[in-house]
Design an enzyme around this catalytic site. Structure first.
Site, PDB file in Angstrom:
ATOM      1  N   THR A  84       0.826  -1.217   0.000  1.00  0.00           N
ATOM      2  CA  THR A  84       0.000   0.000   0.000  1.00  0.00           C
ATOM      3  C   THR A  84       0.852   1.255   0.000  1.00  0.00           C
ATOM      4  OG1 THR A  84      -1.858  -1.005   1.176  1.00  0.00           O
ATOM      5  CG2 THR A  84      -1.677   1.366   1.308  1.00  0.00           C
ATOM      6  N   ASP A 262      -4.225  -0.665  -5.579  1.00  0.00           N
ATOM      7  CA  ASP A 262      -2.857  -0.481  -5.064  1.00  0.00           C
ATOM      8  C   ASP A 262      -1.891  -1.600  -5.449  1.00  0.00           C
ATOM      9  OD1 ASP A 262      -4.009  -2.268  -3.187  1.00  0.00           O
ATOM     10  OD2 ASP A 262      -3.042  -1.320  -1.462  1.00  0.00           O
TER      11      ASP A 262
HETATM   12  C1  GP9 Z   1      -2.908  -0.621   6.480  1.00  0.00           C
HETATM   13  C2  GP9 Z   1      -3.166  -0.810   5.039  1.00  0.00           C
HETATM   14  C3  GP9 Z   1      -2.653  -2.135   4.523  1.00  0.00           C
HETATM   15  O1  GP9 Z   1      -3.102   0.664   6.966  1.00  0.00           O
HETATM   16  O2  GP9 Z   1      -2.825   0.277   4.279  1.00  0.00           O
HETATM   17  O3  GP9 Z   1      -1.431  -2.076   3.905  1.00  0.00           O
HETATM   18  P1  GP9 Z   1      -0.862  -3.278   3.001  1.00  0.00           P
HETATM   19  O4  GP9 Z   1      -0.765  -4.484   3.879  1.00  0.00           O
HETATM   20  O5  GP9 Z   1      -1.828  -3.507   1.893  1.00  0.00           O
HETATM   21  O6  GP9 Z   1       0.443  -2.788   2.515  1.00  0.00           O
HETATM   22 MN    MN Z   2      -2.660  -2.540   0.220  1.00  0.00          MN
END
Ligand code: GP9
Ligand code: MN
Length: 430
Positions: A84, A262
């Site tokens: 993310t 994402d």
């Molecule tokens: C947590 C969310 C998840 O705040 O953004 O992140 P990820 O595990 O998808 O990198």
């Molecule tokens: Mn994510």
């Protein structure tokens, strides 16, 4: 040193693509609402499970011309271990993350010339991120200050009662509901806003509370894959509701709406089940093709293009946005280029050095012909050069991050370097 940044500049100058007059400046002064689709892969678009669409609302944005969206169906995520955080980083900086770890964490105090800051300085935008998780996750509450994000509405702004929360944090439906009054507060400020809505429920291991599923799970016997469709539908429903709420508040019509995925949700560990679901073997090439994530955008007053097939990636979003705002991307250090430009170059690097083009792909050390799926035993000089270029581009990116090279660069004359100490997050500072 400043010499190193000159080498980078020479490269990014060459990659720059002229704006397309049809789009240039068309988003200027408009509110921008950017919606993050967690773990959402493009194969879900138009996908039918047991004869039923999984994401009818998103599909309607793709196919209903009156809604005026342009959907890029050859848009890829370019994230690495930062997941993310890498996606956020790519979209607002047109820089790749680091080869290992997350730039959000390890490069959290670098100098950046990022989109929220530029929009703030040049056009008086207020930028805000909305996310129903703790502010410290992925080091957000630090790095956002270095990216010039004005407001960070983390979980402390939301009702995180038990029934509202699952997995990492706030469920998407209460998230969007509870975000509305916060968005309205932003709207009351002088100048337009740039709101970044970060969803969370459609995240591994893809769980919902009982009674919140609207469709049956798939039946491959691999729980992750089986539930993936149910949380995708939940996300889709939450978006439908959010759009309705925006319309009711009069915030839809004149706002730019941008939606992106994402990164993948289903890793290669689930190839057996994915083969069952998609009806084809998940080869290395197919897996690379599955790294498509959605990118859609609607700009009020501009006719949507329906489906745009250009090969693009997350690194291309910032220059696209700058041009929509009427700010030439030319003088910025950016590895991407405007997706609407006629000069946009059709190759999409992945963080590991693999890359995709319209005709061929380079995956795990091999070139493939996209149409036949066969390995290209004797790649052309041009293909080999492209591979070198991707490698070079990524190495320049890493030099920028490791040497904190933007310290030595001034994108325009009255640019004010971002001062992290100007930013404070939390209700006490509202
Ligand atoms: C947590 C969310 C998840 O705040 O953004 O992140 P990820 O595990 O998808 O990198
Ligand atoms: Mn994510």
């Amino acid at each position: 040193s400043s010499e190193d940044i000159t080498e980078v500049e020479n490269y990014t100058n060459k990659k720059y693509a002229e704006p397309n007059a049809e789009f240039f400046g068309k988003a200027k002064g408009k509110n921008i609402i950017k919606i993050h689709l967690e773990s959402f892969q493009s194969f879900l678009i138009d996908f039918k499970l047991n004869g039923e669409e999984v994401t009818p609302f998103l599909n309607s944005l793709v196919h209903d011309e009156s809604k005026n969206f342009t959907y890029f169906d050859n848009f890829f995520h370019q994230t690495g271990q930062g997941k993310t955080a890498d996606a956020e980083f790519l979209l607002d900086n047109s820089l790749y993350g680091t080869p290992q770890g997350a730039a959000f964490v390890t490069k959290g105090t670098n100098t950046y010339q990022s989109l929220p800051a530029i929009m703030g300085q040049k056009q008086d935008y207020t930028s805000a991120v909305f996310h129903g998780d703790e502010g410290s996750f992925w080091n957000r509450n630090q790095i956002y200050k270095y990216l010039g994000v004005d407001k960070f509405y983390d979980s402390s702004y939301y009702d995180m009662s038990r029934e509202n929360v699952i997995n990492y944090g706030l469920k998407d439906k209460p998230f969007f509901k509870q975000s509305m009054p916060l968005i309205e507060t932003l709207d009351e400020k002088e100048g337009p806003f740039y709101a970044h809505m970060m969803t969370l429920t459609h995240h591994y291991p893809f769980v919902l509370d009982e009674g919140e599923e609207s469709i049956e799970a798939a039946e491959t016997g691999d729980g992750t894959v089986d539930r993936y469709f149910q949380t995708a539908r939940y996300l889709d429903e939450s978006l439908k509701q959010f759009f309705q709420d925006l319309k009711e508040k009069g915030l839809y019509e004149d706002s730019v709406i941008m939606i992106y995925g994402d990164h993948y949700g289903i890793s290669e560990n689930h190839n057996r089940a994915m083969k069952e679901v998609l009806g084809e073997e998940i080869t290395p090439l197919k897996n690379a093709n599955l790294q498509r994530v959605p990118y859609m955008i609607r700009v009020p007053g501009v006719d949507g293009q329906g489906i745009n097939h250009e090969f693009t990636g997350q690194v291309d979003v910032m220059p696209t946005m700058l041009h929509l705002l009427g700010i030439d991307a030319k003088n910025f250090i950016q590895f991407g280029s405007d997706m609407f430009s006629k000069e946009h170059k059709e190759f999409v690097p992945f963080r590991n050095g693999d890359f995709m083009t319209e005709e061929y792909s380079y995956v795990k050390g091999k070139f493939y012909d996209n149409s036949s799926g066969e390995v290209i035993e004797e790649p052309t000089e041009q293909m080999k050069e492209r591979k070198e270029q991707v490698h070079y581009e990524l190495s320049l990116n890493d030099e920028v991050l490791n040497g904190d090279l933007l310290r030595f660069y001034e994108p325009y004359e009255d640019w004010e370097p971002i001062d992290a100490s100007d930013y404070r997050y939390g209700k006490a500072y509202d």
